[in-house]
Design an enzyme around this catalytic site. Structure first.
Site, mmCIF file in Angstrom:
data_model
loop_
_atom_site.group_PDB
_atom_site.id
_atom_site.type_symbol
_atom_site.label_atom_id
_atom_site.label_comp_id
_atom_site.label_asym_id
_atom_site.label_seq_id
_atom_site.Cartn_x
_atom_site.Cartn_y
_atom_site.Cartn_z
ATOM 1 C CD GLU A 209 16.993 30.947 43.313
ATOM 2 O OE1 GLU A 209 17.032 31.334 42.116
ATOM 3 O OE2 GLU A 209 17.193 29.759 43.626
ATOM 4 C CG HIS B 77 26.293 25.533 47.677
ATOM 5 N ND1 HIS B 77 26.889 25.775 46.463
ATOM 6 C CD2 HIS B 77 25.050 25.063 47.403
ATOM 7 C CE1 HIS B 77 26.051 25.433 45.496
ATOM 8 N NE2 HIS B 77 24.928 25.004 46.033
#
Ligand code: TPP
Ligand code: TPP
Ligand code: MG
Ligand code: MG
Lengths: 324, 329, 329, 324
Positions: free
Chosen positions: A60, A129
């Site tokens: 990322e 999440h």
């Protein structure tokens, strides 16, 4: 196209933007062959090829850092970070590089890039999440923060974000992907920073963004049943946000409640409420209410998460306090 | 289920039986989880390690009671092999009050501090720095323990691996980097995402690298013992286990990206069939092995029933777990 | 000062003169910066690259007009070698309106997009992903250009290096990883912080690694040309330049951590003395070289005067640089 | 010890905490031999040895991630991140791991660690070495955020943070390191979450934290010259923050201004102002004012940064608006 799903609107916006501008490319994990974890990029690999639709490694921070370098060198990257929670790995690239490059370089160059961040709970995905972290980005000069709630806005604001010369954080609520709504056959490009009055009303102003819009509308429906008419404002973007529309509404209703799915404490709603309290002081007949998630990580179990996410009941209750 | 004793010095035969028992329990657990998930008795999403049981069994049999581990989103096998309470495990995944984590976090965060399990993790690569820090504690506090980081082949692309390899080498930490290389990173072959060679990367930091057939329980157990002993006495070691992911990335994954050939071929290397064959070779009766399998099934079935009967977590009590309550200090 | 033409095909002798001229300009600039800083004519802090001039001159002489670079907190030499406007450079460091970045950001962020300079950077390691992305643009837009990431030896400990090596190899990007290995990471020898070997790390990703004496301008120039050509034709290359940091980490650093022996020994390898000796060998007159040095001093002195005369930036105008103004779209 | 410097108080707190508890260790870049970039750890290597005072590589994300693992395994790590701007590289470890582990594990374990983050401008360090990002952390359930302004608080709150079983973000303003103040010979341990009335007053409440406290006191001095008596509240911590003390003061003064060095928009002051506006609504005779940095990165040039950082003039002006 009536009954277009939100995720399909995102997909079409990406496709149309890429067709319109060859400098637009997509970067993300499993976005090419697999079409993305939420299928937002489905079909784009076949349409635009592997040079413009790139599956990245699980990296990322470098994906976003590379997007900045690419944006400074002629491309317009649109990055998908699978879950907003993972953007914690790319904060330097966003905050120290993307947001500041134009300023640091004395305006020599803009940084045209978009980072798509699916946020929110409701699918029992657990504490890592499900987070809503948009308030962080709204606090960073140089970034824009867009949070579309409707299918049409998902399309038109993503087109606007991709055309925007500055870095845009584009927040999509996971729970909305499957939602169907109207999308005009030739949908336009939106304007970042303009709110929408989703429902007119005279008694109280509900200010919100993202998926919480629908809980506000539900609450407004119920309240209307008891002759309380709530005006519902969908901010659509947090940075910049449409102060004028909000203050004008409060000047009419004299009451306001700000609602979002993010944790209430130090959330984006604090800024909205503080500005209403400051600039709308003389208009207010009651304290500005705020609705947001409690101060805890997003819990996993159904019995916990269902209680965690601010729902229409919570909004209705806040309105009642505000009208008491 | 009770926790397996560290396998040091246990004769191969009985160790193999222990390994087999552990693999059977993981297999029974995850086969059952697959059904429970299909019946939506399990919220959220789960990642099964079916086909990878030998890695969990082999690595954990090399650990002693002082040792710690941090694992991944695909960590069921590791925590079961470490001896986690099966009732608490199922309760957690089914979102019940009695879950090991009180239903706060589910499959991706199962933890048991009493077993040195610092949790599964929803962040790819995060297990590595966590285990590194735990190894730092072992070294600083002279616990005699080591820390194991389980991570997948896709996680090798995260900078965390590089940073941790360096710090582990720099401080010569008692740590094992256990890479579960199943060839897949979600829906993509890892070969299309990662160009590095783990053996060479480890070598660049002067770290011992051990490559092992991750579907051979016996081979892993000895490789793991070797890696663990190295970590205890000489500093970090990398253990790369080549294994196979039988199921999709998550339950419900249609796996369009995998061809039928691979799907059928892979089951041939099934670590449990291999373990069974080896035990047969060593003269263990088929009946004994069948009984072992039945026992695993029974343990799992019982745990599921207990979990189903468990109450749902109460929301208000949940707030108390955000910060340490005064009385708990 | 005008921008040096890419050195391709220029005869060695005149290239050496170009390199020497560039090194002298960097030397004169930074020697002057050191004084200006001591007299607090420069706000904040600055990191000088005195002793490392050959790396800047050698690497940049291998670049063409389409190429881009991203550099570090110690980037003065790189941007000067790239041909940055000296007036604008001094104005920036002295916080003036006419600075290349209008005094917004100073020494650690000097940039000139017209020269493909994506900026110096205050974040160790950040130059690497930035250059990677720029290389991605070169490849996607078929500019024919390459991107260079300058980074220090201490930066090798950041995960960014690992992630970028992988992505550059995976996509075979036209990129040069230029490591300026001066042996120091702030106040510590990098050997006490980083256990990895860059050559092996590059090798683990199948990336070509070229090691060069970073204080030999001629050697660097040819190594850089080799690395750049490799990047243009075959994908990423790592260029590791062993060099020497003459000054402290930042100006004002007392350098208690360095012993007198090292301090005196290091000047013997001075790249400018070496370049000068080599040019003498090749028959260049001392007088010519002295004139060259004098010219560099004169250019710098002039730039400083211009910068001193420049107005301070106006605050209200600054806000306009946060976002792109509508009229600029 | 009168005339103790702020950085010396930090140093003494670290030293005393390490002497008192062998499980306390220090991690950071150049903190051992070099004693830290701001010399906060000077001498501690000699005192406690290389096992407990560790120079780390330049690997912020793994330093903090390792601290979490260490905290879960019996140590109490105190991490120094050289500049708060660099914590952008360690957000996953702080937000997804440190903050959530106790919750995710159902309360099985606490995560006793401290991350020291020098923030703030005033030294012309430029856009990537001057940010105030504390609002981010105050929005993250599971973290505590402490911002000591005085020399005594620097000591007592750091002791409290190190003893705290939960992860604490400890924010030190770089401009304060050289400031001298009183430190008792046997200083105590502070209580996280308790504000301090730094100056009593009756006409307006100034709520602040960190270095801005001194600009507030300066403004209060000047205002007193014109018979306007400002009460100055030093929050000392943002998460948790002392709502009671603030609301009680506003109930007396009926006016409030919140001031900090961080960017005003979506800053920590928004939450404080929103709560005053909500819970103190009936007490307020005027809108709650907010003073913070303008919405831009921290500029480098002296002529720019001096205008950028909110000073006593800005606070005085806000008070006048509030009293108008
Ligand atoms: C930081 C981060 N990025 C992306 C993801 C999404 N994700 C979950 S698992 C996975 C693939 C991991 O592959 P590997 O490490 O090989 O583990 P495996 O699933 O094969 O066991 C990805 C990309 C994540 N959870 N965290
Ligand atoms: C992410 C980050 N961490 C720490 C620092 C502080 N810092 C500035 S320079 C430096 C040392 C860098 O060493 P090296 O990469 O070898 O470059 P050199 O200074 O030797 O040119 C450090 C730790 C920083 N600027 N950014
Ligand atoms: Mg894998
Ligand atoms: Mg160096």
């Amino acid at each position: 196209m009536a009954d277009t799903r939100y995720v399909r609107a995102i997909n079409k916006a990406l496709s149309d933007a890429m067709a319109a501008d060859p400098s637009v490319i997509l970067l993300g994990e499993d976005i090419a062959d697999a079409g993305g974890s939420f299928k937002a990029t489905r079909g784009l690999l076949d349409q635009f090829g592997p040079q413009r639709v790139r599956d990245t490694p699980i990296s990322e921070s470098t994906i976003v850092g590379a997007a900045v370098g690419a944006a400074l060198s002629g491309l317009k990257p649109v990055v998908e970070i699978m879950f907003m929670d993972f953007v914690t790995l790319a904060m330097d690239a966003l905050v120290n590089q993307a947001a500041k490059s134009r300023f640091m370089f004395g305006g020599q160059s803009s940084v045209p890039m978009v980072v798509r961040l699916p946020h929110g709970g409701g699918v029992n995905a657990g504490p890592q999440h499900s987070q809503c972290l948009e308030a962080w980005f709204a606090h960073v000069p140089g970034l824009k923060v867009v949070c579309p709630a409707t299918v049409e806005d998902a399309y038109s604001l993503l087109r606007a974000a991709i055309e925007d010369p500055d870095p845009v954080i584009f927040v999509e609520n996971k729970a909305l992907y499957a939602m169907a709504g109207d999308l005009p056959d030739a949908p336009g490009k939106g304007v970042i920073g303009k709110a929408r009055i989703a429902r007119a009303g005279s008694d109280v102003t509900l200010v919100t963004y993202g998926a919480t819009l629908f809980n506000c509308l539900k609450a407004a429906d119920r309240l209307a049943g008891r002759d309380i008419f709530a005006e519902v404002i969908d901010l659509r973007s947090l940075q910049p946000w449409d102060k004028e529309t909000v203050l004008a509404s409060v000047a009419r209703t004299h009451r306001a409640v700000v609602a979002h799915e993010a944790v209430r404490s130090f959330g984006a709603g604090a800024e909205i409420a503080a500005i209403i309290g400051e600039e709308g002081f003389d208009d207010l007949d009651a304290p500005v209410g705020r609705v947001g998630a409690p101060f805890m990580p997003v819990p996993f179990a159904r019995s916990l998460e269902s209680r965690y996410i601010p729902d229409a009941d919570a909004i209705e209750a806040a309105v009642k306090v505000c009208l008491a | 289920m009770t926790r397996p004793a560290p396998a040091h010095g246990i004769a191969g035969n009985s160790r193999l039986l222990d390994l087999h028992r552990t693999m059977l329990l993981i297999r029974a657990t995850e086969t059952t989880l697959s059904k429970l998930f299909a019946d939506s008795e399990i919220p959220g999403f789960i990642h099964l390690s079916l086909g990878q049981e030998a890695v969990a069994a082999g690595v954990c049999c090399a650990l002693g009671s002082a040792d710690t581990l941090a694992t991944t989103h695909r960590g069921h096998g590791h925590v079961i092999a470490r001896g986690i309470d099966l009732d608490g495990f199922f309760k957690e995944l089914m979102g019940r009050e009695g879950g090991l984590c009180k239903g706060r976090s589910g499959s991706m965060h199962v933890a048991d501090m009493s077993l040195g399990i610092l949790g599964a993790n929803g962040i790819v690569g995060a297990s590595v720095p966590l285990a590194l820090g735990s190894a730092l504690s072992h070294q600083t506090l002279k616990t005699g323990g080591i820390a194991v980081a389980f991570f997948g082949d896709g996680a090798m692309a995260e900078g965390a691996l590089h940073e941790a390899l360096n710090m582990a080498a720099l401080w010569s930490l008692p740590m094992v980097f256990a890479c579960e290389n199943n060839g897949w990173s979600e829906f993509s072959p890892t070969s299309r995402q990662f160009k590095g060679k783990l053996s060479t990367l480890a070598g660049a930091f002067g770290i011992r690298h051990i490559l092992v057939d991750g579907n051979d329980p016996e081979a892993i157990a000895s490789a793991a013992l070797e890696a663990a002993d190295h970590a205890r006495t000489a500093g970090p070691a990398v253990l790369e286990c080549m294994t196979t992911r039988f199921r999709g990335h998550y339950e419900g994954d249609p796996q369009k990206y995998r061809d039928a050939g691979e799907m059928s071929a892979m089951t041939e290397g099934d670590p449990i069939l291999r373990g069974r064959a080896r035990l047969a070779e060593l003269g263990v009766e088929a009946a004994e092995l069948d009984a072992m399998a039945a026992q695993a099934e029974a343990l799992v079935a019982a745990a599921v029933e207990v979990a189903r009967a468990d109450p749902l977590p109460d929301f208000d009590a949940t707030l108390a777990d955000v910060y340490t309550p005064l009385e708990a200090r």
